[in-house]
Design a protein around this motif. Structure first.
Motif, mmCIF file in Angstrom:
data_model
loop_
_atom_site.group_PDB
_atom_site.id
_atom_site.type_symbol
_atom_site.label_atom_id
_atom_site.label_comp_id
_atom_site.label_asym_id
_atom_site.label_seq_id
_atom_site.Cartn_x
_atom_site.Cartn_y
_atom_site.Cartn_z
ATOM 1 N N UNK A 1 16.528 -17.947 -8.686
ATOM 2 C CA UNK A 1 16.536 -16.583 -8.168
ATOM 3 C C UNK A 1 15.449 -15.726 -8.806
ATOM 4 N N UNK A 2 15.211 -15.928 -10.101
ATOM 5 C CA UNK A 2 14.199 -15.153 -10.813
ATOM 6 C C UNK A 2 12.805 -15.427 -10.254
ATOM 7 N N UNK A 3 12.459 -16.695 -10.118
ATOM 8 C CA UNK A 3 11.130 -17.070 -9.618
ATOM 9 C C UNK A 3 10.982 -16.702 -8.148
ATOM 10 N N UNK A 4 11.993 -17.007 -7.355
ATOM 11 C CA UNK A 4 11.924 -16.726 -5.916
ATOM 12 C C UNK A 4 11.884 -15.232 -5.639
ATOM 13 N N UNK A 5 12.688 -14.455 -6.370
ATOM 14 C CA UNK A 5 12.709 -13.010 -6.169
ATOM 15 C C UNK A 5 11.385 -12.364 -6.510
ATOM 16 N N UNK A 6 10.781 -12.787 -7.638
ATOM 17 C CA UNK A 6 9.487 -12.238 -8.028
ATOM 18 C C UNK A 6 8.383 -12.613 -7.055
ATOM 19 N N UNK A 7 8.370 -13.873 -6.613
ATOM 20 C CA UNK A 7 7.340 -14.333 -5.673
ATOM 21 C C UNK A 7 7.459 -13.623 -4.328
ATOM 22 N N UNK A 8 8.683 -13.465 -3.867
ATOM 23 C CA UNK A 8 8.901 -12.803 -2.585
ATOM 24 C C UNK A 8 8.468 -11.341 -2.633
ATOM 25 N N UNK A 9 8.699 -10.683 -3.753
ATOM 26 C CA UNK A 9 8.285 -9.285 -3.898
ATOM 27 C C UNK A 9 6.773 -9.148 -3.875
ATOM 28 N N UNK A 10 6.071 -10.100 -4.472
ATOM 29 C CA UNK A 10 4.610 -10.073 -4.485
ATOM 30 C C UNK A 10 4.064 -10.118 -3.057
ATOM 31 N N UNK A 11 4.607 -11.013 -2.247
ATOM 32 C CA UNK A 11 4.169 -11.139 -0.855
ATOM 33 C C UNK A 11 4.534 -9.885 -0.058
ATOM 34 N N UNK A 12 5.773 -9.425 -0.220
ATOM 35 C CA UNK A 12 6.247 -8.279 0.558
ATOM 36 C C UNK A 12 5.472 -7.008 0.229
ATOM 37 N N UNK A 13 5.160 -6.792 -1.052
ATOM 38 C CA UNK A 13 4.462 -5.576 -1.446
ATOM 39 C C UNK A 13 3.053 -5.498 -0.874
ATOM 40 N N UNK A 14 2.424 -6.639 -0.689
ATOM 41 C CA UNK A 14 1.072 -6.648 -0.127
ATOM 42 C C UNK A 14 1.071 -6.095 1.294
ATOM 43 N N UNK A 15 2.189 -6.235 1.982
ATOM 44 C CA UNK A 15 2.326 -5.720 3.342
ATOM 45 C C UNK A 15 2.891 -4.306 3.334
ATOM 46 N N UNK A 16 3.781 -4.039 2.394
ATOM 47 C CA UNK A 16 4.538 -2.794 2.388
ATOM 48 C C UNK A 16 3.775 -1.584 1.884
ATOM 49 N N UNK A 17 2.915 -1.759 0.875
ATOM 50 C CA UNK A 17 2.267 -0.610 0.224
ATOM 51 C C UNK A 17 1.549 0.327 1.201
ATOM 52 N N UNK A 18 0.718 -0.170 2.128
ATOM 53 C CA UNK A 18 0.069 0.759 3.062
ATOM 54 C C UNK A 18 1.072 1.566 3.887
ATOM 55 N N UNK A 19 2.161 0.926 4.299
ATOM 56 C CA UNK A 19 3.191 1.614 5.060
ATOM 57 C C UNK A 19 3.874 2.656 4.176
ATOM 58 N N UNK A 20 4.113 2.290 2.934
ATOM 59 C CA UNK A 20 4.727 3.220 1.979
ATOM 60 C C UNK A 20 3.870 4.455 1.767
ATOM 61 N N UNK A 21 2.588 4.243 1.599
ATOM 62 C CA UNK A 21 1.676 5.357 1.330
ATOM 63 C C UNK A 21 1.757 6.389 2.462
ATOM 64 N N UNK A 22 1.705 5.912 3.702
ATOM 65 C CA UNK A 22 1.766 6.814 4.856
ATOM 66 C C UNK A 22 3.133 7.480 4.961
ATOM 67 N N UNK A 23 4.203 6.694 4.848
ATOM 68 C CA UNK A 23 5.551 7.254 5.020
ATOM 69 C C UNK A 23 5.892 8.243 3.910
ATOM 70 N N UNK A 24 5.416 7.994 2.693
ATOM 71 C CA UNK A 24 5.699 8.922 1.600
ATOM 72 C C UNK A 24 5.005 10.268 1.805
ATOM 73 N N UNK A 25 3.793 10.242 2.336
ATOM 74 C CA UNK A 25 3.112 11.511 2.634
ATOM 75 C C UNK A 25 3.845 12.269 3.734
ATOM 76 N N UNK A 26 4.446 11.542 4.674
ATOM 77 C CA UNK A 26 5.241 12.189 5.711
ATOM 78 C C UNK A 26 6.531 12.778 5.119
#
Length: 345
Positions: free
Chosen positions: A112-137
């Motif tokens: 769970x530790x390795x899988x959770x960390x790896x999955x977050x790395x992949x997800x954040x690469x996609x999520x950050x641009x969306x986060x930046x826009x939504x947070x400004x909204x």
């Protein structure tokens, strides 16, 4: 006595993937709708200077509701729904990594530790641009702003107006920072959510294991799963909230240095500034974690491949005794609408 730890888990290869993704997206959307207002409140509390606008989670909720109505609590929600893409990537990465690590270790904690960390790395690469826009909204208030950018026109957040605001924010980010502006705070996000996801799983397994010893054998496993989830979410939130505050300020205020942001925060508000928005974060994480842990058991049951249904062991309550839930669901609800992860024994 029955050994509650040696119970079958529904793994990735046991699932009908089409059903799994369809049911998973529907479940995630329902959770996001319910917790998004607290995500918005948390973000505003973390960005404000001291208590200049809001004195706490409840105060912020009332003031936003009075000023902007219910729609004010959902600013940026439509943009935020695009993070469902990263959620599916999180799921796939988590489950496949867990399967890979199983060849080297049978420990649930390690997997769970390795899988959770790896999955977050992949997800954040996609999520950050969306986060930046939504947070400004999220930072848009009637007649004023809390962040760097101010949208033009009426900020009512309905229909075409909402998408018009999104395009306006995107243009302003491009003019101010270029394409790099959409990845502002990327490192800070990794330092927030990889630990959050990685920490969530071990604590979940720890709490679930301890409760399995304390509870009588007649107690349905879903009960201590539902208790372990919120406990793990609260623990992970407390440990990672300081970095979450810094991440939010870097992204919303356009800062370029994590260290300088940390120093400025400490100088202005002291150590307690690192805990801003924590109560809103826990409030959004706790009920959603219970819903996810309880609902996810049914989700995997519904998604089980037909030929394997009869081979699973079911409890007297009609559910699988223990399942290994998705990481992205909790982590999404904790971070943007959303990030942590429900787990099970």
């Amino acid at each position: 006595m029955e050994d509650k730890r040696n119970i079958q888990i529904i793994e990735w290869e046991h699932l009908d993937k089409k059903k799994f993704y369809v049911f998973g997206v529907a479940m995630t959307m329902m959770i996001r709708v319910s917790v998004y207002p607290f995500t918005l409140i948390r973000t505003r509390l973390q960005v404000q200077k001291g208590k200049s606008l809001y004195h706490g989670t409840f105060d912020a909720f009332i003031k936003i509701l009075r000023a902007d109505g219910v729609t004010g609590l959902y600013r940026g929600f439509l943009v935020n729904t695009f993070t469902l893409i990263s959620g599916q990537c999180y799921v796939t990465t988590y489950e496949l990594t867990r399967k890979f690590v199983a060849d080297y270790s049978q420990s649930n904690t390690v997997k769970s530790l390795v899988a959770g960390g790896s999955a977050s790395l992949v997800a954040q690469s996609i999520t950050v641009p969306i986060d930046v826009v939504s947070q400004h909204l999220m930072m848009q208030r009637k007649g004023e702003r809390m962040g760097r950018f101010q949208v033009r026109g009426s900020p009512e957040g309905r229909g075409i107006v909402a998408f018009g605001q999104t395009k306006d924010i995107i243009r302003q980010i491009l003019r101010a920072d270029g394409l790099r502006g959409f990845y502002r705070g990327y490192v800070a996000s990794l330092l927030t959510y990889i630990p959050n996801s990685a920490v969530w799983w071990p604590f979940y397994h720890f709490y679930a294991e301890q409760l399995s010893y304390l509870c009588p054998k007649e107690c349905p496993h879903i009960v201590f799963q539902a208790v372990s989830g919120p406990l793990a979410a609260a623990t992970a939130s407390i440990l990672t909230n300081p970095m979450d505050v810094i991440r939010t300020r870097v992204q919303v205020e356009g800062k370029s240095s994590i260290i300088l942001t940390f120093r400025q925060l400490m100088a202005e508000e002291g150590p307690w500034g690192l805990m801003k928005g924590l109560s809103a974060r826990i409030i959004s994480a706790t009920p959603s974690t219970i819903v996810i842990v309880v609902g996810y058991e049914s989700l995997k049951k519904l998604s089980l491949r037909p030929e394997l249904v009869d081979s699973r062991h079911w409890s007297h309550s009609g559910n699988l005794r223990v399942v290994e839930p998705l990481g992205f669901l909790i982590s999404s609800s904790q971070s943007r609408a959303s990030r942590g992860a429900p787990g099970s024994q």
